[in-house]
Design a protein around this motif. Structure first.
Motif, PDB file in Angstrom:
ATOM      1  N   PRO A 146       0.843  -1.199   0.000  1.00 53.85           N
ATOM      2  CA  PRO A 146       0.000   0.000   0.000  1.00 53.85           C
ATOM      3  C   PRO A 146       0.879   1.250   0.000  1.00 53.85           C
ATOM      4  O   PRO A 146       1.892   1.304   0.696  1.00 53.85           O
ATOM      5  CB  PRO A 146      -0.767  -0.104   1.334  1.00 53.85           C
ATOM      6  N   GLY A 147       0.507   2.189  -0.835  1.00 53.61           N
ATOM      7  CA  GLY A 147       1.255   3.442  -0.880  1.00 53.61           C
ATOM      8  C   GLY A 147       2.445   3.430  -1.831  1.00 53.61           C
ATOM      9  O   GLY A 147       3.155   4.430  -1.977  1.00 53.61           O
ATOM     10  N   ALA A 148       2.685   2.306  -2.515  1.00 54.99           N
ATOM     11  CA  ALA A 148       3.825   2.239  -3.442  1.00 54.99           C
ATOM     12  C   ALA A 148       3.576   3.127  -4.660  1.00 54.99           C
ATOM     13  O   ALA A 148       4.508   3.504  -5.379  1.00 54.99           O
ATOM     14  CB  ALA A 148       4.056   0.802  -3.885  1.00 54.99           C
ATOM     15  N   LYS A 150       0.657   2.424  -6.820  1.00 52.19           N
ATOM     16  CA  LYS A 150       0.056   1.572  -7.862  1.00 52.19           C
ATOM     17  C   LYS A 150      -0.992   2.329  -8.676  1.00 52.19           C
ATOM     18  O   LYS A 150      -0.961   2.300  -9.899  1.00 52.19           O
ATOM     19  CB  LYS A 150      -0.569   0.309  -7.239  1.00 52.19           C
ATOM     20  N   SER A 151      -1.900   3.015  -7.973  1.00 52.97           N
ATOM     21  CA  SER A 151      -2.948   3.704  -8.751  1.00 52.97           C
ATOM     22  C   SER A 151      -2.364   4.837  -9.579  1.00 52.97           C
ATOM     23  O   SER A 151      -2.771   5.034 -10.730  1.00 52.97           O
ATOM     24  CB  SER A 151      -4.085   4.221  -7.883  1.00 52.97           C
ATOM     25  N   THR A 152      -1.403   5.549  -9.015  1.00 51.55           N
ATOM     26  CA  THR A 152      -0.775   6.634  -9.784  1.00 51.55           C
ATOM     27  C   THR A 152      -0.082   6.047 -11.022  1.00 51.55           C
ATOM     28  O   THR A 152      -0.175   6.584 -12.120  1.00 51.55           O
ATOM     29  CB  THR A 152       0.249   7.392  -8.901  1.00 51.55           C
ATOM     30  N   PHE A 153       0.573   4.908 -10.806  1.00 56.49           N
ATOM     31  CA  PHE A 153       1.273   4.263 -11.918  1.00 56.49           C
ATOM     32  C   PHE A 153       0.286   3.798 -12.994  1.00 56.49           C
ATOM     33  O   PHE A 153       0.471   4.062 -14.182  1.00 56.49           O
ATOM     34  CB  PHE A 153       2.094   3.059 -11.401  1.00 56.49           C
ATOM     35  N   SER A 183     -11.702  -2.770   2.350  1.00 56.70           N
ATOM     36  CA  SER A 183     -10.985  -3.023   1.113  1.00 56.70           C
ATOM     37  C   SER A 183      -9.733  -2.156   1.025  1.00 56.70           C
ATOM     38  O   SER A 183      -9.783  -0.963   1.263  1.00 56.70           O
ATOM     39  CB  SER A 183     -11.906  -2.734  -0.058  1.00 56.70           C
ATOM     40  N   LEU A 184      -8.622  -2.801   0.691  1.00 58.55           N
ATOM     41  CA  LEU A 184      -7.383  -2.034   0.551  1.00 58.55           C
ATOM     42  C   LEU A 184      -7.365  -1.284  -0.772  1.00 58.55           C
ATOM     43  O   LEU A 184      -6.809  -0.214  -0.884  1.00 58.55           O
ATOM     44  CB  LEU A 184      -6.175  -2.976   0.591  1.00 58.55           C
ATOM     45  N   LEU A 185      -7.967  -1.924  -1.778  1.00 63.87           N
ATOM     46  CA  LEU A 185      -7.864  -1.319  -3.112  1.00 63.87           C
ATOM     47  C   LEU A 185      -9.111  -0.560  -3.551  1.00 63.87           C
ATOM     48  O   LEU A 185      -9.009   0.434  -4.247  1.00 63.87           O
ATOM     49  CB  LEU A 185      -7.602  -2.427  -4.151  1.00 63.87           C
ATOM     50  N   GLY A 186     -10.251  -1.059  -3.137  1.00 62.18           N
ATOM     51  CA  GLY A 186     -11.441  -0.583  -3.828  1.00 62.18           C
ATOM     52  C   GLY A 186     -12.159   0.639  -3.271  1.00 62.18           C
ATOM     53  O   GLY A 186     -12.944   1.247  -3.969  1.00 62.18           O
ATOM     54  N   ILE A 282      11.109   0.479  -9.211  1.00 64.89           N
ATOM     55  CA  ILE A 282      11.225   1.319  -8.013  1.00 64.89           C
ATOM     56  C   ILE A 282      10.575   2.648  -8.385  1.00 64.89           C
ATOM     57  O   ILE A 282      11.099   3.396  -9.218  1.00 64.89           O
ATOM     58  CB  ILE A 282      12.704   1.533  -7.609  1.00 64.89           C
ATOM     59  N   ASN A 283       9.442   2.889  -7.762  1.00 67.11           N
ATOM     60  CA  ASN A 283       8.666   4.089  -8.104  1.00 67.11           C
ATOM     61  C   ASN A 283       9.132   5.301  -7.282  1.00 67.11           C
ATOM     62  O   ASN A 283       9.940   5.164  -6.369  1.00 67.11           O
ATOM     63  CB  ASN A 283       7.180   3.787  -7.853  1.00 67.11           C
ATOM     64  N   LYS A 284       8.607   6.446  -7.636  1.00 71.51           N
ATOM     65  CA  LYS A 284       8.862   7.722  -6.948  1.00 71.51           C
ATOM     66  C   LYS A 284      10.318   8.181  -7.099  1.00 71.51           C
ATOM     67  O   LYS A 284      10.847   8.864  -6.208  1.00 71.51           O
ATOM     68  CB  LYS A 284       8.492   7.631  -5.452  1.00 71.51           C
ATOM     69  N   ALA A 285      10.964   7.754  -8.193  1.00 69.99           N
ATOM     70  CA  ALA A 285      12.338   8.193  -8.426  1.00 69.99           C
ATOM     71  C   ALA A 285      12.306   9.616  -8.970  1.00 69.99           C
ATOM     72  O   ALA A 285      12.545   9.850 -10.161  1.00 69.99           O
ATOM     73  CB  ALA A 285      13.029   7.233  -9.385  1.00 69.99           C
TER      74      ALA A 285
END
Ligand SMILES: Nc1nc2c(ncn2[C@@H]2O[C@H](COP(=O)(O)OP(=O)(O)OP(=O)(O)O)[C@@H](O)[C@H]2O)c(=O)[nH]1
Length: 412
Positions: A146-148, A150-153, A183-186, A282-285
């Motif tokens: 969570p918070g990686a 994913k939705s932004t990506f 729900s974590l995602l929805g 690796i996101n948020k670079a």
């Protein structure tokens, strides 16, 4: 192989099209003859000829959905026809309705859903044949804590793909909702821009069911999305449970999205997931996070060198991206298509898909058998009592299991 009775009763309806493609057709039942293991056909009422095993298999396969369709009401058949034609014409509403149907737990709806799925599968086979046997869609699994991001990506990645002419569907697998009630995602509004894009379809996570149930419906939803002409199917899952292992068994490529953080923040991520990844992003670079992102990238590059090689043609890659600025997303897609082309030409992709079909079948059997076992009259009432005894230490789990299994077998 025995020709299904339905074929013999209605050769016109079921065989004409297929046989026409093979340059002959069988106008009536009297044009079929089964002698022992041989099946003879008489195209155009002329000479009798032996039906090849390959064609027989194909014809029996064709007949399967129609055999299942027997026993459905006219209303149900009309529903199937409407959803099927809407789906293959790319109507999002029909796709959504079809997925709701496969998610249903009602026995009757489940039957209707299976007939629809068989029709979609037959359509798939035809389309893949026209595509020289190549898969129609690229199935990609995406997991991350969570918070990686994913939705932004997905928002950024999905938009890039639709701008390039792709049709993208996003399926979120979130069994957490069935265990935790939340729900974590929805729950929140995610990927707002992509959801407005006509070439994208986002399916919020199912909010009920066991992991097995979710696995089943996700697998079926993938097929429906492909039938709807979506050539990139993204299956998203939160990387903190078992669902990502199930997702890895449904997709062609598995991607792990990580924030530029190590140690404690990634504790929820299981080592096994990293082993399954074909690509780690690796996101948020961006901004201040570039330096930690580089460090994490280097750590993962060395860690992944130690992992067992899973493919003869691909070594898992570790990339830096920023879903916020879009940096690296296009390169990531290039790497993904490189992966797809390599595994396709080496034959690994088709072998993997075939294996996945088998895993899927056994998962379904397992799930259904367990359900059957739990609800069987011979054991249903005994379960709470024996569970209680195991909990209080009076009975060993092994003995309790043996007693239940014996009661089940005796009751069959
Ligand atoms: N700096 C930076 N922040 C980002 C990036 N991608 C996402 N974020 C931020 O990270 C936070 C979490 O992003 P989400 O996309 O909601 O993450 P998620 O993995 O979908 O999270 P869940 O929905 O909780 O599973 C948000 O505040 C985003 O703005 C990025 O590339 N760079």
């Amino acid at each position: 192989m025995k020709i299904p009775s339905v074929l013999l009763r209605f050769p016109h309806r079921y065989l004409f099209k297929r046989m026409y493609f093979k340059n002959f057709h069988c106008p009536s039942r009297s044009d079929f003859l089964c002698i022992g293991s041989l099946t003879l056909v008489r195209p155009y009422h002329t000479k009798w000829m032996c039906l090849s095993e390959g064609l027989k298999r194909e014809l029996c396969h064709q007949a399967a959905p129609d055999q299942q369709a027997e026993g459905l009401s006219d209303r149900e058949n009309r529903l199937i026809d409407r959803l099927y034609s809407g789906l293959i014409q790319g109507h999002r509403a029909c796709l959504a309705e079809a997925i709701t149907l496969v998610e249903s737990t009602q026995a009757r709806k489940k039957k209707v859903a299976q007939v629809l799925l068989q029709k979609v599968l037959s359509y798939h086979r035809e389309q893949e044949k026209l595509n020289q046997g190549k898969p129609l869609a690229f199935r990609v699994g995406l997991s991350g804590p969570p918070g990686a991001g994913k939705s932004t990506f997905i928002e950024c990645f999905g938009k890039m793909l639709t701008e390039r002419g792709h049709k993208v569907s996003v399926l979120a697998v979130d069994p957490s909702s069935s265990t935790s009630g939340g729900s974590l995602l929805g729950d929140k509004t995610r990927m707002t821009e992509l959801s407005r894009d006509m070439n994208a379809y986002i399916r919020p996570s199912p909010t009920r069911g066991t992991l097995g149930g979710v696995t089943r419906t996700t697998n079926e939803a993938i097929l429906l999305c492909e039938g709807g002409g979506y050539d990139v199917v993204l299956v998203e899952t939160v990387g903190v449970g078992q669902s990502e292992f199930a997702v890895a068994d449904m997709v062609d490529m598995f991607i792990l999205l990580l924030p530029p953080a190590g140690g404690d923040e990634l504790q929820g991520i299981k080592r096994g997931i990293i082993e399954m990844a074909d690509l780690v992003a690796i996101n948020k670079a961006d901004g201040d996070l570039i330096v930690p992102a580089r460090r994490i990238q280097a750590e993962y590059v060395s860690a992944m060198k130690l992992l067992r090689k899973r493919s003869k043609v691909w070594r898992p890659k570790v990339m830096r991206i920023s879903a916020k600025t879009g940096e690296g997303i296009s390169d990531m897609w290039d790497k993904m298509t490189e992966f797809r082309d390599l595994v396709l030409t080496s034959g690994e992709l088709l072998a993997k898909r075939r294996k996945q079909q088998k895993v899927w079948m056994w998962n379904l059997i397992q799930e259904n058998m367990l359900e059957h076992f739990r609800s069987h009259l011979a054991v249903k009432d005994k379960i709470p009592l024996l569970e209680e005894k195991v909990l209080s230490g009076v009975l060993s789990p092994g003995l309790a299991a043996d007693l239940l299994l014996k009661a089940f077998k005796d009751g069959l």
